[in-house]
Design an enzyme around this catalytic site. Structure first.
Site, PDB file in Angstrom:
ATOM      1  CB  CYS A 113      47.848  72.913  28.978  1.00 49.18           C
ATOM      2  SG  CYS A 113      46.352  72.548  29.910  1.00 49.18           S
ATOM      3  CG  HIS A 246      50.225  75.352  30.980  1.00 50.09           C
ATOM      4  ND1 HIS A 246      49.152  76.192  30.753  1.00 50.09           N
ATOM      5  CD2 HIS A 246      49.740  74.281  31.658  1.00 50.09           C
ATOM      6  CE1 HIS A 246      48.067  75.633  31.268  1.00 50.09           C
ATOM      7  NE2 HIS A 246      48.393  74.483  31.831  1.00 50.09           N
ATOM      8  CG  ASN A 276      45.460  75.239  33.853  1.00 52.16           C
ATOM      9  OD1 ASN A 276      45.515  75.674  32.710  1.00 52.16           O
ATOM     10  ND2 ASN A 276      45.861  74.031  34.178  1.00 52.16           N
TER      11      ASN A 276
HETATM   12  O1  UT7 Z   1      47.327  71.968  32.753  1.00 45.83           O
HETATM   13  C1  UT7 Z   1      47.593  70.840  33.519  1.00 45.83           C
HETATM   14  C2  UT7 Z   1      46.392  70.644  34.389  1.00 45.83           C
HETATM   15  N1  UT7 Z   1      46.585  70.142  35.696  1.00 45.83           N
HETATM   16  C3  UT7 Z   1      47.520  70.506  36.597  1.00 45.83           C
HETATM   17  O2  UT7 Z   1      48.428  71.219  36.357  1.00 45.83           O
HETATM   18  C4  UT7 Z   1      47.392  69.926  37.977  1.00 45.83           C
HETATM   19  C5  UT7 Z   1      48.699  69.485  38.549  1.00 45.83           C
HETATM   20  N2  UT7 Z   1      48.518  69.045  39.907  1.00 45.83           N
HETATM   21  C6  UT7 Z   1      48.270  69.907  40.907  1.00 45.83           C
HETATM   22  O3  UT7 Z   1      48.267  71.104  40.700  1.00 45.83           O
HETATM   23  C7  UT7 Z   1      48.086  69.356  42.295  1.00 45.83           C
HETATM   24  O4  UT7 Z   1      48.351  67.961  42.268  1.00 45.83           O
HETATM   25  C8  UT7 Z   1      46.673  69.609  42.856  1.00 45.83           C
HETATM   26  C9  UT7 Z   1      46.516  71.081  43.151  1.00 45.83           C
HETATM   27  C10 UT7 Z   1      45.614  69.169  41.847  1.00 45.83           C
HETATM   28  C11 UT7 Z   1      46.481  68.854  44.154  1.00 45.83           C
HETATM   29  O5  UT7 Z   1      47.491  69.201  45.077  1.00 45.83           O
HETATM   30  P1  UT7 Z   1      48.255  68.052  45.875  1.00 45.83           P
HETATM   31  O6  UT7 Z   1      49.164  68.722  46.782  1.00 45.83           O
HETATM   32  O7  UT7 Z   1      48.846  67.110  44.853  1.00 45.83           O
HETATM   33  O8  UT7 Z   1      47.080  67.385  46.675  1.00 45.83           O
HETATM   34  P2  UT7 Z   1      46.578  65.867  46.639  1.00 45.83           P
HETATM   35  O9  UT7 Z   1      45.955  65.543  45.339  1.00 45.83           O
HETATM   36  O10 UT7 Z   1      47.662  64.995  47.163  1.00 45.83           O
HETATM   37  O11 UT7 Z   1      45.438  65.948  47.731  1.00 45.83           O
HETATM   38  C12 UT7 Z   1      45.729  66.188  49.101  1.00 45.83           C
HETATM   39  C13 UT7 Z   1      44.423  66.243  49.858  1.00 45.83           C
HETATM   40  C14 UT7 Z   1      43.492  65.093  49.525  1.00 45.83           C
HETATM   41  O12 UT7 Z   1      42.839  64.715  50.730  1.00 45.83           O
HETATM   42  P3  UT7 Z   1      43.320  63.428  51.554  1.00 45.83           P
HETATM   43  O13 UT7 Z   1      43.148  62.276  50.614  1.00 45.83           O
HETATM   44  O14 UT7 Z   1      44.747  63.692  51.932  1.00 45.83           O
HETATM   45  O15 UT7 Z   1      42.375  63.432  52.716  1.00 45.83           O
HETATM   46  C15 UT7 Z   1      42.489  65.688  48.592  1.00 45.83           C
HETATM   47  O16 UT7 Z   1      41.233  65.045  48.646  1.00 45.83           O
HETATM   48  O17 UT7 Z   1      43.720  67.426  49.492  1.00 45.83           O
HETATM   49  C16 UT7 Z   1      42.377  67.092  49.139  1.00 45.83           C
HETATM   50  N3  UT7 Z   1      41.893  68.062  48.181  1.00 45.83           N
HETATM   51  C17 UT7 Z   1      41.352  69.233  48.571  1.00 45.83           C
HETATM   52  N4  UT7 Z   1      41.136  69.754  49.780  1.00 45.83           N
HETATM   53  C18 UT7 Z   1      40.563  70.973  49.850  1.00 45.83           C
HETATM   54  C19 UT7 Z   1      41.914  68.013  46.823  1.00 45.83           C
HETATM   55  N5  UT7 Z   1      41.357  69.121  46.324  1.00 45.83           N
HETATM   56  C20 UT7 Z   1      41.012  69.899  47.391  1.00 45.83           C
HETATM   57  C21 UT7 Z   1      40.414  71.158  47.518  1.00 45.83           C
HETATM   58  N6  UT7 Z   1      40.225  71.656  48.756  1.00 45.83           N
HETATM   59  N7  UT7 Z   1      40.052  71.906  46.445  1.00 45.83           N
END
Ligand code: UT7
Length: 319
Positions: A113, A246, A276
């Protein structure tokens, strides 16, 4: 003194638009979750028949038109991509052929990225030394091809697209300063840990990510990188008209602007309708705001990349 300036930009998004509800019909997710956690509402997905070089070609033609430059006048083509058409030759060479030209240097930049910012800084360096005079720098991706479409934690985040700029040698800057970094000890945070060997896929061909780890890392280095690059140019945040980080997650963008003390109005946000798009995200955002008349010639822009590697970096320029 020779500098490089952006003299034209272009971008391309494949026509197929996929909104969050399409995921909600298939996976345990919702439009509300995706919007709240990422700011993403929809993304574009390339047709099966389209490769990164096809997206790049559309963006490149528009950038060349905007610059009033013919493809034959280019002496350097850099394509930033993590989703190349082939293992080899480079997507830049394939693009060169599709543009109908030959002879100029052409190579791919692999910095995930951060690829566009790495490519811009590299082309700028070539122009400053006098080795090249007119460079096409493209970010082009079909990330939809490296996603596990059953993994809700990653497949909802990405989209396809391409953006391009033409850089030209000039007596005035142009690009004031760039700073690039990498830390390969974070390979496990974000990767596609597969390869093709002996006729088989070895390892995983799908994107894997520690979302929270990436989030924390990105916010920290985007702030550090902005301050470092401004200092290198002898400027400060008041000199910046637009921050173009980005486009990964609106919460990362807003947290970065907040930490820098930059007003929200100076933050470019396109992740809501592009998702993204990895190396394509910064030139796509730049071109969209420029064509909408929001970014104007003469304004000062801070472009920022962060992504797999980990890699990160910024370029400060006057348009
Ligand atoms: O170019 C660089 C590429 N990557 C990025 O920029 C990603 C950077 N990170 C992020 O954008 C965020 O960390 C995410 C959007 C990926 C995730 O958001 P978060 O607020 O950090 O959520 P989390 O990973 O802490 O997950 C919270 C909950 C989890 O469930 P439990 O364990 O609390 O029951 C996940 O399993 O949300 C769940 N979850 C979802 N729920 C519904 C993860 N993905 C999804 C989804 N829909 N698509």
């Amino acid at each position: 003194m020779i500098y490089s300036r952006i003299v034209g930009s272009g971008s391309y998004l494949p026509p197929r638009v996929m909104d969050n509800n399409e995921f909600a019909q298939r996976l345990d997710t919702s439009d509300a979750w995706i919007r709240e956690r990422t700011g993403i509402e929809r993304r574009h997905i390339a047709d099966e028949s389209q490769a990164s070089s096809d997206l790049a070609l559309n963006a490149a033609r528009k950038a060349l038109d905007a610059a009033g430059i013919k493809a034959e006048d280019l002496d350097l083509i850099v394509v930033a991509t993590s989703t190349p058409d082939y293992i080899f030759p480079s997507t830049a060479c394939i693009l060169q052929a599709k543009l109908g030209v030959k002879g100029c240097a052409a190579f791919d930049m692999q910095a995930v990225c951060s690829g566009f910012v790495y490519g811009l800084a590299t082309a700028d360096s070539f122009i400053r030394t006098g080795q090249h005079k007119k460079a096409l720098v493209v970010g082009a991706e079909v990330f939809s091809r490296i996603l596990d479409w059953n993994d809700r934690g990653t497949c909802v985040l990405f989209g396809d697209g391409a953006g391009a700029v033409v850089l030209s040698a000039d007596a005035r800057p142009g690009i004031h300063a760039s700073r690039l970094h990498a830390d390969g000890s974070h390979v496990q945070l974000l990767s596609v840990p597969g390869n093709v060997s002996r006729g088989k896929i070895v390892g995983s061909p799908f994107l894997q990510m520690n979302g929270q780890g990436v989030f924390r890392f990105a916010v920290r280095v985007l702030e550090e990188s902005a301050r470092e690059t401004l200092a290198a140019a002898g400027m400060n945040l008041e000199d910046v008209d637009w921050l173009i980080p980005h486009q990964a997650n609106v919460r990362i963008l807003e947290a970065t602007a907040r930490k820098l003390g930059l007003p929200r109005e100076k933050l470019v946000v396109t992740v809501d309708h592009h998702g993204n798009t990895s190396a394509a995200s910064v030139p796509l955002a730049l071109d969209e705001y420029l064509r909408a008349g929001k970014i104007r010639p003469g304004q000062r822009l801070l472009l920022q990349g962060v992504g797999g590697g980990f890699t990160w970096g910024s370029t400060l320029l006057t348009l």
